[in-house]
Design an enzyme around this catalytic site. Structure first.
Site, PDB file in Angstrom:
ATOM      1  N   ASP A   1       0.869  -1.184   0.000  1.00 40.40           N
ATOM      2  CA  ASP A   1       0.000   0.000   0.000  1.00 40.40           C
ATOM      3  C   ASP A   1       0.903   1.229   0.000  1.00 40.40           C
ATOM      4  O   ASP A   1       1.747   1.394   0.883  1.00 40.40           O
ATOM      5  CB  ASP A   1      -0.898  -0.049   1.246  1.00 40.40           C
ATOM      6  CG  ASP A   1      -2.091   0.881   1.147  1.00 40.40           C
ATOM      7  OD1 ASP A   1      -1.994   1.928   0.476  1.00 40.40           O
ATOM      8  OD2 ASP A   1      -3.125   0.577   1.775  1.00 40.40           O
TER       9      ASP A   1
ATOM     10  N   ASP B   1      -3.445   7.397  -3.042  1.00 43.29           N
ATOM     11  CA  ASP B   1      -3.339   6.268  -2.109  1.00 43.29           C
ATOM     12  C   ASP B   1      -3.802   5.029  -2.875  1.00 43.29           C
ATOM     13  O   ASP B   1      -4.936   5.007  -3.366  1.00 43.29           O
ATOM     14  CB  ASP B   1      -4.256   6.590  -0.911  1.00 43.29           C
ATOM     15  CG  ASP B   1      -4.404   5.454   0.089  1.00 43.29           C
ATOM     16  OD1 ASP B   1      -3.670   4.462   0.008  1.00 43.29           O
ATOM     17  OD2 ASP B   1      -5.291   5.587   0.983  1.00 43.29           O
TER      18      ASP B   1
ATOM     19  N   HIS C   1     -12.208   5.772   1.699  1.00 44.90           N
ATOM     20  CA  HIS C   1     -12.333   7.069   2.376  1.00 44.90           C
ATOM     21  C   HIS C   1     -12.205   8.221   1.402  1.00 44.90           C
ATOM     22  O   HIS C   1     -11.525   8.126   0.389  1.00 44.90           O
ATOM     23  CB  HIS C   1     -11.238   7.179   3.445  1.00 44.90           C
ATOM     24  CG  HIS C   1      -9.880   6.766   2.947  1.00 44.90           C
ATOM     25  ND1 HIS C   1      -8.956   7.659   2.463  1.00 44.90           N
ATOM     26  CD2 HIS C   1      -9.307   5.539   2.793  1.00 44.90           C
ATOM     27  CE1 HIS C   1      -7.876   6.993   2.064  1.00 44.90           C
ATOM     28  NE2 HIS C   1      -8.056   5.698   2.240  1.00 44.90           N
TER      29      HIS C   1
ATOM     30  N   HIS D   1      -7.931  10.705   5.497  1.00 44.93           N
ATOM     31  CA  HIS D   1      -9.254  10.148   5.819  1.00 44.93           C
ATOM     32  C   HIS D   1     -10.180  11.313   6.165  1.00 44.93           C
ATOM     33  O   HIS D   1     -10.333  11.673   7.321  1.00 44.93           O
ATOM     34  CB  HIS D   1      -9.162   9.142   6.972  1.00 44.93           C
ATOM     35  CG  HIS D   1      -8.458   7.873   6.567  1.00 44.93           C
ATOM     36  ND1 HIS D   1      -9.109   6.687   6.357  1.00 44.93           N
ATOM     37  CD2 HIS D   1      -7.166   7.621   6.292  1.00 44.93           C
ATOM     38  CE1 HIS D   1      -8.244   5.759   5.974  1.00 44.93           C
ATOM     39  NE2 HIS D   1      -7.055   6.300   5.942  1.00 44.93           N
TER      40      HIS D   1
ATOM     41  N   GLU E   1     -11.056   0.766  -1.401  1.00 42.89           N
ATOM     42  CA  GLU E   1     -10.101  -0.307  -1.088  1.00 42.89           C
ATOM     43  C   GLU E   1     -10.756  -1.563  -0.548  1.00 42.89           C
ATOM     44  O   GLU E   1     -10.772  -1.805   0.649  1.00 42.89           O
ATOM     45  CB  GLU E   1      -9.007   0.185  -0.131  1.00 42.89           C
ATOM     46  CG  GLU E   1      -9.455   0.979   1.071  1.00 42.89           C
ATOM     47  CD  GLU E   1      -8.258   1.514   1.863  1.00 42.89           C
ATOM     48  OE1 GLU E   1      -7.296   0.753   2.079  1.00 42.89           O
ATOM     49  OE2 GLU E   1      -8.283   2.679   2.263  1.00 42.89           O
TER      50      GLU E   1
ATOM     51  N   GLU F   1      -6.569  -1.206  -4.169  1.00 41.90           N
ATOM     52  CA  GLU F   1      -7.027   0.159  -3.883  1.00 41.90           C
ATOM     53  C   GLU F   1      -6.614   1.109  -4.993  1.00 41.90           C
ATOM     54  O   GLU F   1      -5.508   0.995  -5.536  1.00 41.90           O
ATOM     55  CB  GLU F   1      -6.421   0.639  -2.554  1.00 41.90           C
ATOM     56  CG  GLU F   1      -6.802   2.068  -2.181  1.00 41.90           C
ATOM     57  CD  GLU F   1      -6.223   2.524  -0.836  1.00 41.90           C
ATOM     58  OE1 GLU F   1      -5.203   1.945  -0.402  1.00 41.90           O
ATOM     59  OE2 GLU F   1      -6.792   3.463  -0.256  1.00 41.90           O
TER      60      GLU F   1
END
Ligand code: MN
Ligand code: MN
Length: 309
Positions: free
Chosen positions: A92, A103, A163, A171, A196, A289
């Site tokens: 990640d 992300d 998120h 977030h 994700e 993700e």
């Protein structure tokens, strides 16, 4: 409930796209460097160096989560762990350009036994990306994800979420569930989301385990007891603001003393330290993700991880 409508500027979109390209490139590199027997430390440093060499900053430490660990493990200073044989690994990666974050995560498997588990999370992400659109409820995205994962015979992890992302805020309030749930909160145009899906052959609920070596400032409330510690906290804020950072990065800049001061800030509740999250049923876990910009008439996936496979 009133949601404020705002629009992203071209300059903001450009920075989100650049961060996305950097994360895409870094995950592509991960496909080369993540191999059985290679040290986690070496992998994390190579990937984080790649982010910087491409003109970004890490938005959080590279997470390398092995087998039943779902998330939130980044190698320690002097970590001796290696990629185990026949393992399933989640990588990640986060990067930001001037605070505009990308992300994204991929799963790499070293056994054909895990192929279906890997594909379940990947196809859940693909379906969620085709579905997300302004006006869709966040819970209905969870329904799409859950259906795909269950169709493959696995269980979505219910207490890990996608998120909303805002500048310097990984977030940002709204969550995207990985399971069907009723929620009246909706996606609005010009929001940025990370979606994700996590799939497991275990219980589908994660609990905390060992130290994940990832920290984050909780509050800048002054440390009355020590002027020095206060200065150190301010230095951390200048470097990382409210984004997660690695113990490794503190050691690199401040040495052993920095790690001791970090421990003091953790016990004074100025800094939070994450624990690795594992499936409660000790199931194996896969994750994919992407970060996406939801525009009025199209969704721009900035990190494009599905193109890597
Ligand atoms: Mn992530
Ligand atoms: Mn995320």
């Amino acid at each position: 409930m009133h949601e404020e409508v705002f629009m992203l500027t071209d300059d903001e979109i450009e920075k989100y796209l650049k961060a996305g390209d950097i994360v895409h490139d870094t995950l592509n590199l991960a496909l080369d460097v993540v191999k059985e027997g290679v040290s986690l430390l070496e992998i994390a440093e190579k990937l984080e160096n790649n982010i910087v060499s491409k003109g970004g900053q890490p938005a959080f430490p590279v997470n390398i989560s092995i087998n039943e660990i779902a998330a939130h493990y980044s190698p320690a200073v002097n970590d001796t762990k290696i990629i185990p044989s026949k393992s399933i690994i989640k990588v990640d990666v986060g990067a930001h350009v001037d605070g505009y974050i990308a992300d994204a995560a991929i799963t790499i498997s070293f056994s054909p036994d895990f192929d279906n588990l890997l594909v379940a999370a990947r196809e859940a992400l693909r379906n969620a990306e085709s579905y997300i659109h302004p006006g869709k409820s966040l819970g209905s995205i969870g329904e799409v994800i859950e259906k795909v994962i269950r169709r493959y015979g696995f269980i979505p992890i219910s207490n890990l979420n996608g998120h909303k992302i805002e500048r310097y805020n990984l977030h940002a309030g709204k969550s995207v569930p990985n399971v069907s749930m009723y929620t009246f909160r909706k996606v609005t145009r010009d929001e940025v989301y990370a979606i994700e899906p996590f799939a497991t052959n275990g219980e589908g609920f994660v609990i905390e385990r060992e130290n994940g070596h990832i920290c984050q400032i909780m509050t800048m409330r002054r440390v009355k007891e020590s002027k020095e510690l206060n200065m150190f906290l301010k230095g951390l804020w200048r470097d990382f603001r409210s984004l997660p950072f690695a113990e490794r990065w503190v050691y690199k800049k401040y040495g052993k003393r920095g790690l001791e001061d970090l421990e003091r800030l953790i016990s004074l509740k100025r800094v939070y330290r994450y624990n690795a999250l594992v499936d409660r049923g000790a199931g194996l876990v896969s994750q994919f993700e992407d970060t996406m910009i939801v525009r009025e008439n199209k969704v721009i996936v900035t990190t494009r991880v599905l193109e890597l496979f």
